[in-house]
Design an enzyme around this catalytic site. Structure first.
Site, PDB file in Angstrom:
ATOM      1  N   ARG B 197       0.848  -1.204   0.000  1.00 51.07           N
ATOM      2  CA  ARG B 197       0.000   0.000   0.000  1.00 51.07           C
ATOM      3  C   ARG B 197       0.885   1.257   0.000  1.00 51.07           C
ATOM      4  O   ARG B 197       0.612   2.211  -0.720  1.00 51.07           O
ATOM      5  CB  ARG B 197      -0.929   0.057   1.220  1.00 51.07           C
ATOM      6  N   ASN B 238       2.395  -2.018  12.577  1.00 48.48           N
ATOM      7  CA  ASN B 238       1.030  -2.013  13.066  1.00 48.48           C
ATOM      8  C   ASN B 238       0.793  -0.767  13.914  1.00 48.48           C
ATOM      9  O   ASN B 238       1.512  -0.508  14.886  1.00 48.48           O
ATOM     10  CB  ASN B 238       0.767  -3.282  13.886  1.00 48.48           C
ATOM     11  N   CYS B 405     -13.528  19.065  -6.597  1.00 49.91           N
ATOM     12  CA  CYS B 405     -13.332  20.282  -5.799  1.00 49.91           C
ATOM     13  C   CYS B 405     -14.607  20.535  -5.018  1.00 49.91           C
ATOM     14  O   CYS B 405     -15.676  20.099  -5.412  1.00 49.91           O
ATOM     15  CB  CYS B 405     -12.983  21.479  -6.676  1.00 49.91           C
TER      16      CYS B 405
HETATM   17  N1  LIG Z   1     -12.902  10.642   6.295  1.00 54.80           N
HETATM   18  C1  LIG Z   1     -13.358  10.352   5.132  1.00 54.80           C
HETATM   19  O1  LIG Z   1     -13.637  11.214   4.329  1.00 54.80           O
HETATM   20  C2  LIG Z   1     -13.522   8.954   4.736  1.00 54.80           C
HETATM   21  C3  LIG Z   1     -14.121   8.685   3.526  1.00 54.80           C
HETATM   22  C4  LIG Z   1     -14.264   7.385   3.154  1.00 54.80           C
HETATM   23  C5  LIG Z   1     -13.839   6.394   3.973  1.00 54.80           C
HETATM   24  N2  LIG Z   1     -13.291   6.655   5.186  1.00 54.80           N
HETATM   25  C6  LIG Z   1     -12.849   5.592   6.098  1.00 54.80           C
HETATM   26  O2  LIG Z   1     -11.449   5.583   6.179  1.00 54.80           O
HETATM   27  C7  LIG Z   1     -10.990   4.241   6.352  1.00 54.80           C
HETATM   28  C8  LIG Z   1      -9.928   3.877   5.325  1.00 54.80           C
HETATM   29  O3  LIG Z   1     -10.491   3.784   4.024  1.00 54.80           O
HETATM   30  P1  LIG Z   1      -9.594   3.239   2.846  1.00 54.80           P
HETATM   31  O4  LIG Z   1     -10.406   3.344   1.591  1.00 54.80           O
HETATM   32  O5  LIG Z   1      -8.266   3.868   2.890  1.00 54.80           O
HETATM   33  O6  LIG Z   1      -9.481   1.689   3.250  1.00 54.80           O
HETATM   34  P2  LIG Z   1      -8.469   0.597   2.675  1.00 54.80           P
HETATM   35  O7  LIG Z   1      -9.031  -0.708   3.118  1.00 54.80           O
HETATM   36  O8  LIG Z   1      -8.208   0.834   1.242  1.00 54.80           O
HETATM   37  O9  LIG Z   1      -7.133   0.904   3.492  1.00 54.80           O
HETATM   38  C9  LIG Z   1      -6.979   0.631   4.863  1.00 54.80           C
HETATM   39  C10 LIG Z   1      -5.490   0.493   5.162  1.00 54.80           C
HETATM   40  O10 LIG Z   1      -5.316   0.285   6.563  1.00 54.80           O
HETATM   41  C11 LIG Z   1      -4.238  -0.645   6.719  1.00 54.80           C
HETATM   42  N3  LIG Z   1      -4.339  -1.247   8.053  1.00 54.80           N
HETATM   43  C12 LIG Z   1      -5.230  -2.141   8.514  1.00 54.80           C
HETATM   44  N4  LIG Z   1      -5.002  -2.452   9.782  1.00 54.80           N
HETATM   45  C13 LIG Z   1      -3.897  -1.736  10.153  1.00 54.80           C
HETATM   46  C14 LIG Z   1      -3.163  -1.622  11.363  1.00 54.80           C
HETATM   47  N5  LIG Z   1      -3.508  -2.306  12.457  1.00 54.80           N
HETATM   48  N6  LIG Z   1      -2.102  -0.792  11.380  1.00 54.80           N
HETATM   49  C15 LIG Z   1      -1.739  -0.100  10.283  1.00 54.80           C
HETATM   50  N7  LIG Z   1      -2.383  -0.184   9.109  1.00 54.80           N
HETATM   51  C16 LIG Z   1      -3.473  -0.992   9.057  1.00 54.80           C
HETATM   52  C17 LIG Z   1      -4.426  -1.599   5.569  1.00 54.80           C
HETATM   53  O11 LIG Z   1      -3.233  -2.292   5.257  1.00 54.80           O
HETATM   54  C18 LIG Z   1      -4.868  -0.682   4.431  1.00 54.80           C
HETATM   55  O12 LIG Z   1      -3.798  -0.234   3.654  1.00 54.80           O
HETATM   56  C19 LIG Z   1     -12.221   3.377   6.256  1.00 54.80           C
HETATM   57  O13 LIG Z   1     -12.672   3.065   7.555  1.00 54.80           O
HETATM   58  C20 LIG Z   1     -13.197   4.240   5.558  1.00 54.80           C
HETATM   59  O14 LIG Z   1     -14.536   3.891   5.837  1.00 54.80           O
HETATM   60  C21 LIG Z   1     -13.115   7.920   5.567  1.00 54.80           C
END
Ligand SMILES: NC(=O)c1ccc[n+]([C@@H]2O[C@H](COP(=O)([O-])OP(=O)(O)OC[C@H]3O[C@@H](n4cnc5c(N)ncnc54)[C@H](O)[C@@H]3O)[C@@H](O)[C@H]2O)c1
Ligand SMILES: NC(=O)c1ccc[n+]([C@@H]2O[C@H](COP(=O)([O-])OP(=O)(O)OC[C@H]3O[C@@H](n4cnc5c(N)ncnc54)[C@H](O)[C@@H]3O)[C@@H](O)[C@H]2O)c1
Lengths: 551, 551
Positions: B197, B238, B405
Site C-alpha cells: 500500500r 502495526n 473540488c
Molecule cells: N474521512 C473520510 O472522508 C472517509 C471517507 C471514506 C472512507 N473513510 C474511512 O477511512 C478508512 C480507510 O479507508 P480506505 O479506503 O483507505 O481503506 P483501505 O481498506 O483501502 O485501506 C486501509 C489500510 O489500513 C491498513 N491497516 C489495517 N489495519 C492496520 C493496522 N492495524 N495498522 C496499520 N495499518 C493498518 C491496511 O493495510 C490498508 O492499507 C475506512 O474506515 C473508511 O470507511 C473515511
C-alpha cells in the site's frame, strides 16, 4: 390556525390548490385526520398505536399551505410529518416525497426513537398514516378477509362455519377481524381493554355485539359456533388474562390470533393497570411500563402456544407480539408462524396485494362506478366478485369513500387505466387516487411479518423497499414514502408507499400504466430473486424482466 | 465472460450502449474496477475495506449486458451489486437505481451482514464503490486537503509548515493523507501494515518515501518538521504498536489522526498477526479476529487520547475507530472529536461538499478544459484556485481522468451547466459525468461522522439521506443510490449518491440545473432544520425554500 381542531377534506370539484396533482395529497392528508377516519385525531394519530399523519399542528398547517401553493413542477419534502423543503422538479415527478421515522440502525430502538420524538425531531408514521392513504378500518378488512379465507381453505374445508376464532385488539386494524371472520361465515370472540373501541366497531357494523362479561361472551360465542352462525362478540378485558382463562376453562376455540398494538410496548396495556392510568403511567415510566407489558405479552403468547398444543390453528397477525413475548422471557414464543409465510406469500409471488382507491369528490356514487368497473374487468375471479359484493353491502365508508381489493401484476394497471377513463368521460365526478398499504408484495422488509422465513434466507435484506420507492418515484407516482418501523415496530421493518392520481388526463394514463405495473412488478422480481417458482412462472408468462435470467 | 479479468472502460466517442445515458453508467461501473482505480479488482473490491462495485462477476456481466441494451425510457434496478429488474420509466428518470447493503435495523450488524453476504444475498457497497463514482485516491485528496487546511487555520496560524502529523492507514482513502499534509506545507509520518500500500502511494506521488524502519522514519519525519519542509514518510508496522511506541519515545508530534479500515474489524489487522495470515484468519474465525482487532484498536486509540492529553490536535477521521475501541474496552475513546463537527460542518451549512466529475472520453485534455471552466467561474475563491493549481500539477489520474473540488449551493449548478456547454460546443470530446461522494452536506446520516453532535441532537435521524435520494431521482439524475454502512460500517450510517450526465443536450441542461441545485439544497435545509445560523443565512440569501419559515 393553531392546535387541535376537527379536520375534514373538502368535497366536490372546486379546487383549493393549484391543480388536482396537489389537491389530491392535500385532501388525503386531511382525510387521514378526519374524525371519522382517525383513531385519535386531536393527537394527529390515525391508527396503529401512535401512527401519525403529521408531526404537530404547525407542521400540518404548513403542509396544507404549501400544497395549496405548490406548482405542477415543484415537490414538497416531508421529514417525519414536517415539511422541510420545496424544490423545483418536473411534471413526471411526485409532488410530495416523504421519509418517516427512519433512524440509523444502531440507534433504531424505541427509547432513542422516543427521545427524538420528544425533542420534536421525528414522529411514528406507521404505514398508511404518515403516507396519507389510510381509509379507515375497511382498508384492512379485505386483507383480513383473505387471510381468514386462506385459514378456512387450509384447515376447515373452505369455510369457517362451525368454528370459533379468538383474537385480541379491536382498534383501527384489529377491528376488521370480527367482520372478516363473519364474512367467512365463522363465529368470533374478540377481547379489548378499551370498551369504547368495541362500541365503535359495533357502530360501524364490524362487530355484532359487546357481551356483558366473560361468561356471557363465552356463552354467546360458543352458541354461534354450535349453530354454525356467523356472529361476532366483543368482551372487555385484558388479553393477557382472558386468553389464559379461556384456555383453562377449555372453551372449544379453533383459531387463535391477536392484533393488540403489541409492536409498541407502550401501546399494550399490561395486566393490573386500569385503562384510565395507561397513558400517564406509560409517559412517566416508559421502561417500567415496557417491562410489565412484555411480561403480560409473555402470558398472552404462552396461552396462544398452548392453544396450538391443543390443536388450534394459531398465527401471529403482524404485530410482533412473539418477539415482545420473547423479550418478556417466554422461550416458545416463535412456535407459531406469522400469517405471511402461513397464508399470504403465494399471493405476493403474483404481485398481489392490497390495492385501494378513494374518491376525491366525496361522492359514494363515484366508488360504486369504480366497483362496477373492477367487477367488469375481472368477471372470472370468484373471490374478488364475492368480496366486492360483500364490501358494498356490509362496509360503511369512513371519510372520503374508498374501496380496497387485492389485485396482482397485470391487473392493477388495468384497473387504474379504467378509473382514469371514468374520470376522463365524466362518469365519476372528480379524480380518484390509487394507492396501497405498505404491506404489499415488494414494498417491505420485515423479518417478523412480510419477509418472515423467505426461501433464500433474505428476510432482513432492506434494499427492496428502497428500490420500490425509487422506481415509483421514477414512474409517475403522485406521492412516495419510505418508512421505518411500521406494523412491527421500531427496528423491525423498512417499507415504502405510493399513491397515484387518476385525473383523466393522458399524462395520468401514462403514469398509471407505469406505476401500477412497476409497483407490483417489485413483488414479482423480489420473489423470483428469492427462488419462488410461482414468481418465476409469473415473470415468464407476463414478461417481467429479470436480468440474471436473460442470456 | 466468466470470473475475474482486468476491466477497463472504453474510451473515445464510439458508443457500445444505445446512448450516452446508458454508456455513462456502464463506463463508470467498469472504471470503478479498472486495476488503476480499484484496490483489489479481482475481488471486485474498489476501496474502503470490502467496498464492491458488483456482487460477483456474473452480476457484473449481467449489468454490462443490460446497460448496453437499455432504452432511453427504461431503468435497471440494482440490489447490492446485482441487477434484479428492468422497468419502463421515462426519459427524466434515472437509468439506474441502486440500493446497497441495506438491512432492517434489528439485523444490521456485521455477523448478520456477513452471513447474508456468504449466502450471496448482499455486498458491502461502501459509498462510491457500489455507486460507481469512485475516481481513485484523488477523490479524497481534496476533502483531506480541506480538513488539514482547517486544522492549520484553527491551531497553526494557517499553515502546517513546521508541524508533524502522525496517521495510520495508507489505503484507497487513507493514501491521500500524506499528500494533503504536504499540500498544506507540513511533514507527515504514516503507518501501514501492508508495505505494498505504501509503495503504491509513492508510485502515484501521494507519498514521498518509505523508511527502512521506525528509527529511520522518526529521524526523517522530525528532520522535515524542524526544517519546515513539506515531506511525507511511510513506515511499515502495526499502528496499535507504533502509535504507543511513538508516544513513549516522546516524538514531537503535533497532529494525530487515523484512516485504517477500522469501520470493519475484519479489515483492521490486530497486533501479533502477520499480514500474510490476515485474510485466512479473518475468514475462519471472524468473532475471535474481531475481538483481537478491537483490543488492538483500544491500544491504538488510547495512544491517540494520550497524545491529545499532551497537547496534540487529535481527531477521528471517519473510520469509527472510537466506537470499535470502546467495544475493545477503552472508556475514553470518545474524548477526541470527529472531523466533521471539528472542521467540516460550517461548509455543509452552505451546501458545500465533494463535487466531482469524470471525462468519459478518457482524454485528460477534457478535464483540463473543465478545470479552466471552474477556475474562470470562481476567480475570487482563493482556496479553490490554489487547490485546482495544486491538483493539476501534483495529482496523477487513475482510470478515466477526473477532478474533484468542493462547491456549494448556487455553485454546483453553474459548474454543471458550464460543462454541458463545453460538451455542446465540442470543446470537450465526449460527455462528462458529474457526481459526488456520499459524504456530502445533505446526503448522509452517520452519528459518528457526518452527523456527529448536530446542534439539535438529530444525529441519528435517517430521513434526510432518503429524501435526498428521492429528490435526486425526481430531478433528473442519471443514477441514484441508497447505501447502508458506508464509511463507519454496518449499523452506523445511511447515505445516498447521485451521478448526472452532461451530454450537451438541452434536456441534460434542465436536469443538471435541478439536480445540482436540489442536491446541495438538501444540505442547506437539513442544517436549517437543525438550527444552524449559517444555513439560515444561506437559505435567506440564496432563496432556498423551507416551508416552516414561510408565513
Ligand atoms: N474521512 C473520510 O472522508 C472517509 C471517507 C471514506 C472512507 N473513510 C474511512 O477511512 C478508512 C480507510 O479507508 P480506505 O479506503 O483507505 O481503506 P483501505 O481498506 O483501502 O485501506 C486501509 C489500510 O489500513 C491498513 N491497516 C489495517 N489495519 C492496520 C493496522 N492495524 N495498522 C496499520 N495499518 C493498518 C491496511 O493495510 C490498508 O492499507 C475506512 O474506515 C473508511 O470507511 C473515511
Ligand atoms: N396484519 C396486518 O395486516 C397489520 C397491518 C397493520 C398493522 N398491524 C398491527 O396490528 C396491531 C394493531 O393495529 P391497530 O391499528 O388495530 O392498533 P390500535 O392501536 O388502533 O388498536 C390496538 C387495540 O389493542 C387494545 N389493547 C392494547 N392492549 C391490550 C391488552 N393487553 N388486551 C386487550 N386489548 C389491548 C387497545 O385498546 C386498542 O384498541 C399493531 O401492532 C399493528 O402494527 C397489522
Amino acid at each position: 390556525m393553531e392546535g387541535a381542531r376537527p379536520v375534514r377534506a373538502p368535497r366536490g370539484t372546486t379546487l383549493t390548490a393549484q391543480s388536482w396533482t396537489t389537491e389530491a395529497p392535500m385532501r388525503m392528508l386531511m382525510n387521514n385526520l378526519d374524525p371519522e377516519v382517525a383513531e385519535h385525531p386531536d393527537d394527529l394519530v390515525v391508527y396503529g398505536g401512535t401512527g401519525r399523519a403529521a408531526r404537530d399542528w404547525r407542521s400540518f398547517d404548513a403542509m396544507v399551505r404549501t400544497l395549496q401553493r405548490l406548482k405542477a413542477d415543484e415537490t414538497m419534502l416531508v421529514q417525519s410529518g414536517r415539511p422541510v423543503g420545496v424544490m423545483q422538479t418536473h411534471e413526471w415527478a411526485p409532488r410530495v416525497l416523504i421519509a418517516n421515522s427512519n433512524l440509523v440502525p444502531d440507534w433504531a430502538n424505541w427509547p432513542e426513537f422516543r427521545r427524538l420524538e420528544q425533542l420534536g425531531l421525528t414522529m411514528y408514521g406507521q404505514m398508511t398514516a404518515g403516507s396519507w392513504i389510510y381509509i379507515g378500518t375497511q382498508g384492512i378488512v379485505q386483507g383480513t378477509y383473505e387471510t381468514f379465507a386462506a385459514v378456512a381453505e387450509k384447515r376447515f374445508n373452505g369455510t369457517l362455519a362451525g368454528t370459533l376464532t379468538l383474537t385480541g385488539g379491536c382498534g383501527g386494524m384489529g377491528g376488521a377481524q370480527p367482520l372478516a371472520v363473519t364474512l367467512n361465515d365463522g363465529a368470533c370472540l374478540i377481547v379489548d381493554v378499551d370498551e369504547s373501541r368495541l362500541r365503535r366497531r359495533v357502530e360501524h357494523r364490524y362487530l355484532d355485539e359487546v357481551a356483558d362479561d366473560l361468561d356471557d361472551a363465552i356463552e354467546k360465542a360458543v352458541a354461534a359456533k354450535n349453530e354454525r352462525r356467523a356472529w361476532s362478540v366483543g368482551v372487555v378485558g385484558n388479553a393477557a388474562e382472558i386468553f389464559p382463562e379461556l384456555l383453562r376453562r377449555g372453551v372449544p376455540i379453533d383459531i387463535v390470533t391477536d392484533q393488540t398494538s403489541a409492536h409498541d410496548p407502550l401501546s399494550y396495556l399490561p395486566e393490573g393497570i386500569s385503562p384510565d392510568d395507561w397513558h400517564d403511567y406509560a409517559a412517566k415510566k416508559p421502561e417500567e411500563f415496557t417491562d410489565r407489558a412484555r411480561a403480560s405479552m409473555a402470558k398472552h403468547v404462552q396461552a396462544m402456544v398452548e392453544f396450538q398444543d391443543g390443536g388450534a390453528e394459531v398465527f401471529d397477525y403482524g404485530n410482533s407480539i412473539r418477539d415482545e413475548a420473547r423479550h418478556g422471557g417466554y422461550e416458545r414464543a416463535f412456535e407459531f408462524p406469522g400469517f405471511v409465510p402461513a397464508y399470504i406469500r403465494p399471493l405476493f409471488c403474483e404481485g398481489k396485494g392490497p390495492f385501494r382507491w378513494a374518491a376525491l369528490s366525496g361522492d359514494p356514487k363515484d366508488i360504486y362506478a369504480t366497483d362496477k368497473a373492477v367487477m367488469d374487468l375481472f368477471p372470472d375471479n370468484d373471490r374478488l366478485q364475492k368480496w366486492m359484493r360483500g364490501a358494498r353491502s356490509k362496509i360503511a365508508f369512513q371519510g372520503l369513500p374508498a374501496r380496497i381489493c387485492w389485485l396482482g401484476y397485470g391487473e392493477r394497471d388495468k384497473a387504474g387505466l379504467a378509473f382514469n377513463d371514468l374520470v376522463a368521460r365524466g362518469e365519476v365526478s372528480a379524480p380518484i387516487v390509487i394507492g396501497r398499504d405498505h404491506l404489499d408484495c415488494g414494498s417491505v422488509a420485515s423479518p417478523y411479518r412480510e419477509t418472515e422465513a423467505m426461501a433464500d434466507g433474505s428476510d432482513a435484506i432492506a434494499d427492496w423497499p428502497l428500490l420500490n420507492a425509487l422506481v415509483n418515484t421514477s414512474s409517475g407516482a403522485s406521492w412516495v414514502s419510505i418508512h421505518h418501523g411500521g406494523g412491527v415496530g421500531i427496528g423491525r421493518s423498512i417499507h415504502a408507499g405510493q399513491v397515484s392520481l387518476a385525473d383523466g388526463t393522458q399524462l395520468a394514463a401514462q403514469k398509471l400504466a407505469r406505476v401500477l405495473t412497476n409497483d407490483p412488478g417489485m413483488g414479482v422480481i423480489r420473489h423470483v430473486d428469492a427462488g419462488y417458482e410461482i414468481a418465476e412462472d409469473v415473470a415468464t408468462e407476463r414478461g417481467v424482466r429479470v436480468p440474471m435470467r436473460e442470456g
